[in-house]
Design a protein around this motif. Structure first.
Motif, short mmCIF file in Angstrom:
data_model
loop_
_atom_site.label_atom_id
_atom_site.label_comp_id
_atom_site.label_asym_id
_atom_site.label_seq_id
_atom_site.Cartn_x
_atom_site.Cartn_y
_atom_site.Cartn_z
N VAL A 1 40.96 -37.00 43.74
CA VAL A 1 40.43 -37.55 45.05
C VAL A 1 39.59 -36.35 46.26
CG1 VAL A 1 39.08 -39.25 46.26
CG2 VAL A 1 39.75 -39.80 44.50
N LEU A 2 38.33 -35.96 46.25
CA LEU A 2 38.20 -34.98 47.31
C LEU A 2 36.61 -35.66 47.70
CD1 LEU A 2 39.69 -32.78 45.03
CD2 LEU A 2 38.95 -31.06 46.80
N THR A 3 36.51 -35.00 49.28
CA THR A 3 35.60 -35.16 50.01
C THR A 3 35.71 -33.90 51.00
OG1 THR A 3 37.13 -36.01 51.76
CG2 THR A 3 35.85 -37.72 50.18
N TRP A 4 34.17 -34.04 50.81
CA TRP A 4 33.24 -32.65 51.56
C TRP A 4 32.22 -33.06 52.17
CZ3 TRP A 4 28.35 -30.60 49.93
CH2 TRP A 4 27.84 -31.87 48.37
N ASP A 5 31.67 -32.57 53.32
CA ASP A 5 30.32 -32.80 54.07
C ASP A 5 30.84 -33.30 55.36
OD1 ASP A 5 28.17 -31.81 54.43
OD2 ASP A 5 27.39 -33.94 54.20
#
Lengths: 310, 680
Positions: free
Chosen positions: B466-470
């Motif tokens: 799981v990655l997050t961005w922005d």
């Protein structure tokens, strides 16, 4: 109806007096001119909405139609067509969109609120899907202000809206066609027995609504040099609110375009007036809701209770 | 006869749901599993409560547009009572329910006492309730960190399987079924819907029954808001936006007559199921989210038209009309065909022209890999699912172009989907669908950090990277955060730009997106902090909303220039607002007012080049999209793992890793000098 106009007029007068004392700059010609130009397209949509509501129907899809038609106008202009042809083709596209609504209502017998609710979701999502939010850029330089100077363009936009208003207002009160819309909205069955083609009138009103929306989209788009596909969000609520504030009965058959004109003016002034008065933007929606509610309650409070109806 | 028709409609709806299930079972991996079935129930509960509340209202021939706004108001009231008034959670919940009842009673009062049409009354309260929620929170404030016992109501599983909100929802279904179908009150609702005057003569207390329907509607909306808050872990003013329209669709699809008199709880539940299964199935199958709206509206039209047709033929018995009708029908049919064909032509040409004009490729409808083909490809192509905050936003559209390029280069299957507007609840639903589908990595641009973290943890527990961005989620809910620029970095850069343009002294105003937008509010916070600390000569005059609409930003800018004649700078911090504000300045002919802000270079180019907008701040969105895919792939393959300090960023060169953050670099400042080099 008169009571509502009085009530709204009263509220309106209070607002104007406060403005005159607190922020007289509100009445500066430049501000009035800008407000007129910005709201001319909204007036055009509200004219169409008045006809729809007078005929006893409603159209909540105008915001989505407005977006589709803005993009249509942008694409047509980009393809190099002369602007009058762009306007005509956009109007035709609008008549088709409106006509589709009309057919759903008259041909298939779907209540207009349901049919246009479906159309609203359909066209908005359709546009999102196809444009993916991309703006129409790189339009010919003659697109903005229709190749005129800014001052001429502004006059052209406002006078188109006013001219349309005058023509429709005159038609509604003087021609048989206008009376027929009132008749259909008052009572379908009586209108039919009186020899009025009810389905035809209803269909025509929706097609006209689409055409007017197209015209509004065109007038709105030429104020800018790019077209945004997310245009017209919430336009349906603004138009319906303007019509209702103007005293037109939501059940049809009663009301006038002059009331709508007043409704458009009131709604157009609220946001700038609050900025001029330094009211915090966070309360704007609440104030708008209160004004509509107050208008309805003031008008109804003393009137004899008619049958419960929508 | 009516009963027969209704049963027919419901049978058709039931078949439709079976058809949906059959199609999605084929296209959506793991669609047909018990876990997914329960997920559908969880997702349907809040919308379902609203649909239940609307059923009696619509049966009486009325409508309640204020339910979604009521949810927003109740959510805020609940958060306020709990956090600021320090009430225990149960008391706060109790007061919130009371607020719902009062709000419903307000509608009821205006409708019964003043005989005002429900459509208008609830249109007014639709603005009023949402406005009160925004006013109370000043748009900015939100409430989180609710105790776990309360969150269990929205996030927990009874016995590890059944979602906790299911029994509450079931209770309400039973209650409404009894009310509508097994009591005299239910009969009264119907009678009022058929003919309210007739009902009055028949001795039914019409006003009291109507008051009951609307007050119940407010109460049920309050319950829905509590579940919504527990589900997302956060109470904000925008809770429940748009619920009213979906709920009305469910009720009407279920066979209720919008004009009153007809409708059943069973039908509403079928209508709800048809919508929720469609949404879930499309997501699990990785079809574009926009299809949900398109298909729902098409189904609605077909279902109602079919229902109307059968009803009409059953009722019309006036003989002399038939011939005329037949003729009219055939003419109408031809006319219908022509017009619908015309619309299709408009639609198709629009589509084609948009494609040719924009010259971009993103509008390929089924670009996403379908399950079976993806699985047969050798040996293992990782599937990476990436979610923007909102799909139509030009900012994210350009991120997508970068992501698609990376996917081609790196040989991965990319799923790009998300809500079509800013909606934290829908983000959760999409992640749930991806977990069901089984992807290798998920990367989310988070709208609501506490809200999405629960479901992201669930994804990690299933072995998905799981990655997050922005924008980031809570830190323990994701493996890595692809950080393009921190809110502080953006706020500081914008404040620095303001200082540079104003040369240390002057007044400026901010035009933001929506008042409730979390991102923008964060930036504003840092802009204020920086100007207070470093630039005492700058004065922030006011903050105005643009609702991410270019035209609204234009009008706001026009007004601001007149209200504050000495203002020298407009700072627009939503992508469409910069061109809007710039156009206003350009048209006013004033060269003492400048524009700066956060936007995409392409839409601002004419204004920057003309000198109206001094500068635009943003990072390279194409690079951001590219990096998200790249980092996700490396996380799946194991080259991005704890302890690594840098990764190979492909065409971006070496990318630094700081802790669990993948850092893209500083924001870019576009000016007249360099804007021509960028194309996104």
């Amino acid at each position: 109806m008169t009571r509502r106009i009085l009530a709204i007029g009263g509220l309106w007068a209070v607002l104007l007096i406060i403005l005159a004392i607190q922020a007289p700059d509100f009445f500066a010609p430049a501000n009035l001119r800008d407000m007129a130009v910005t709201n001319a397209p909204a007036l055009v949509v509200a004219i169409g909405m008045t006809l729809v509501i007078l005929s006893g129907e409603i159209d909540v899809s105008v915001g989505s139609q407005f977006a589709v038609l803005s993009v249509t106008a942008g694409i047509l202009a980009k393809s190099g067509l002369p602007l009058p042809a762009v306007a005509a083709l956009t109007a035709l596209a609008g008549a088709l969109l409106g006509g589709t609504n009309g057919l759903l209502v008259t041909g298939l017998g779907i209540p207009s609120i349901v049919a246009t609710l479906a159309a609203m979701a359909f066209w908005r999502e359709f546009l999102r899907w196809t444009t993916q939010g991309a703006w129409i850029q790189g339009l010919p330089s003659t697109f903005q202000w229709m190749g005129l100077t800014q001052a001429q363009g502004e006059i052209a936009i406002v006078s188109s809206a006013v001219l349309l208003f005058a023509v429709v207002a005159w038609t509604m009160s003087n021609l048989q066609l206008g009376r027929a819309v009132y008749a259909v909205g008052s009572r379908h069955e009586s209108a039919r027995l009186a020899g009025i083609p009810v389905s035809g009138i209803t269909f025509g009103v929706f097609a006209l609504m689409g055409t007017f929306t197209a015209l509004a989209a065109f007038l709105d788009s030429v104020r800018f040099s790019q077209v945004q596909p997310s245009a017209g969000m919430g336009l349906e609520l603004k138009a319906i609110s303007a019509v209702v504030i103007g005293g037109t009965s939501i059940t049809g058959g009663k009301g006038s375009l002059w009331g709508t004109l007043m409704g458009v003016v009131v709604l157009a002034a609220i946001a700038p007036a609050l900025t001029f008065l330094g009211v915090n933007a966070f309360w704007e929606k609440a104030i708008q809701g209160t004004i509509i509610l107050a208008a309805v309650v003031l008008e109804r409070s003393a009137s004899k209770g008619g049958p419960h109806a929508r | 006869m009516l009963v027969e028709n209704r049963a027919g409609g419901e049978r058709a709806l039931f078949l439709l749901i079976l058809l949906e299930i059959a199609i999605f079972a084929y296209t959506g991996p793991n669609f047909l599993s018990a876990a997914n079935a329960f997920e559908v129930v969880r997702l349907g509960a809040e919308l379902g409560l609203i649909a239940l509340a609307l059923t009696p209202v619509i049966v009486t021939g009325g409508i309640d547009l204020s339910v979604g706004s009521m949810m927003g108001f109740c959510a805020v009231a609940f958060g306020y009572l709990w956090r600021d008034a320090h009430l225990p959670i149960a008391a706060a919940a109790g007061c919130t329910l009371l607020a719902g009842i009062l709000g419903g009673a307000l509608n009821a009062l205006a409708i019964t006492r003043f005989n005002a049409p429900p459509l208008i009354v609830t249109l007014a309260t639709y603005s009023l309730f949402r406005g009160m929620a925004e006013g109370l929170t000043r748009g900015v404030d939100n409430f989180s960190k609710f105790p776990p016992d309360f969150l269990y109501l929205g996030q927990g599983y009874i016995g590890g399987v059944v979602p906790a909100q299911a029994p509450v929802f079931a209770g309400f279904v039973l209650f409404y079924w009894l009310l509508l179908h097994r009591t005299t009150r239910g009969r009264a609702f119907r009678a009022i819907g058929f003919a309210s005057e007739g009902a009055r003569w028949a001795g039914i207390p019409v006003n009291r029954r109507l008051a009951l329907a609307y007050t119940l509607s407010g109460f049920t909306a309050a319950v829905a808001s509590l579940i919504y808050v527990a589900h997302l872990g956060q109470a904000r003013a925008d809770a429940g936006t748009g619920f009213e329209l979906l709920a009305i669709t469910a009720v009407v699809l279920g066979g209720a007559d919008i004009l009153g008199g007809r409708g059943s709880i069973w039908g509403t539940m079928l209508g709800l199921a048809a919508i929720v299964v469609l949404q879930n199935g499309l997501r699990v199958s990785a079809f574009p989210a926009e299809l949900a709206g398109i298909l729902t509206s098409a189904i609605l039209v077909v279902a109602i038209a079919a229902g109307r047709r059968t009803k009409r033929t059953a009722h019309v018995t006036v003989p002399q009309e038939n011939e005329e009708d037949d003729m009219k029908n055939s003419q109408l049919a031809v006319l219908s065909a022509v017009i619908i064909a015309g619309s299709v032509i408009v639609a198709a040409s629009n589509w084609w022209l948009v494609q040719s004009v924009t010259g971009k490729t993103p509008a390929v409808p089924f670009a996403a890999p379908s399950g079976p083909t993806a699985a047969t490809k050798a040996p293992h192509r990782p599937t990476i699912a990436i979610m923007p905050k909102a799909k139509g936003d030009p900012y994210f559209v350009s991120c997508r172009l970068g992501a698609e390029k990376a996917a081609q280069e790196l040989g991965i299957d990319l799923i790009w989907d998300g809500p079509t507007d800013l909606d934290p609840a829908k983000q959760n639903e999409v992640v749930e669908a991806w977990i069901t589908r089984g992807v290798d990595a998920i990367a989310v641009a988070v709208v609501n950090a506490p809200g999405i973290s629960t479901v992201l943890r669930k994804a990690r527990a299933k072995g998905i990277k799981v990655l997050t961005w922005d924008a980031d989620a809570l830190e323990d809910a994701r493996d890595y955060f692809v950080n393009q620029a921190t809110p502080q970095g953006i706020g500081d850069t914008l404040a620095d730009e303001a200082n540079r343009i104003l040369k240390g002294k002057g007044d400026f105003a901010i035009i933001t997106g929506a008042l409730t937008a979390a991102n923008q509010n964060e930036w504003i916070k840092f802009i204020k902090a920086r100007t207070a600390a470093k630039y005492p000569g700058l004065k922030l005059l006011t903050i105005r909303p643009s609702d991410d609409d270019r035209n609204r930003a234009f009008s706001e800018a026009q007004t601001l220039m007149k209200v504050y004649p000495k203002m020298q700078l407009l700072m627009a911090i939503s992508a469409p607002a910069v061109p809007g504000a710039s156009e206003a300045v350009k048209q006013s002919g004033r060269d003492d007012v400048k524009v700066t802000g956060l936007s995409l270079p392409n839409m601002c180019k004419p204004y920057v080049e003309a000198g109206v907008a001094s500068s635009v701040v943003l990072w390279n969105t194409l690079d951001l999209g590219y990096l998200v895919v790249n980092a996700s792939k490396q996380a799946v393959e194991g080259t991005l793992k704890p302890g690594v300090t840098s990764i190979d960023g492909g065409r971006l060169g070496k990318i630094n890793i700081e802790g669990t953050q993948v850092v893209l670099g500083k924001p870019l400042v576009f000016t007249k000098a360099n804007i021509g080099q960028y194309d996104f």
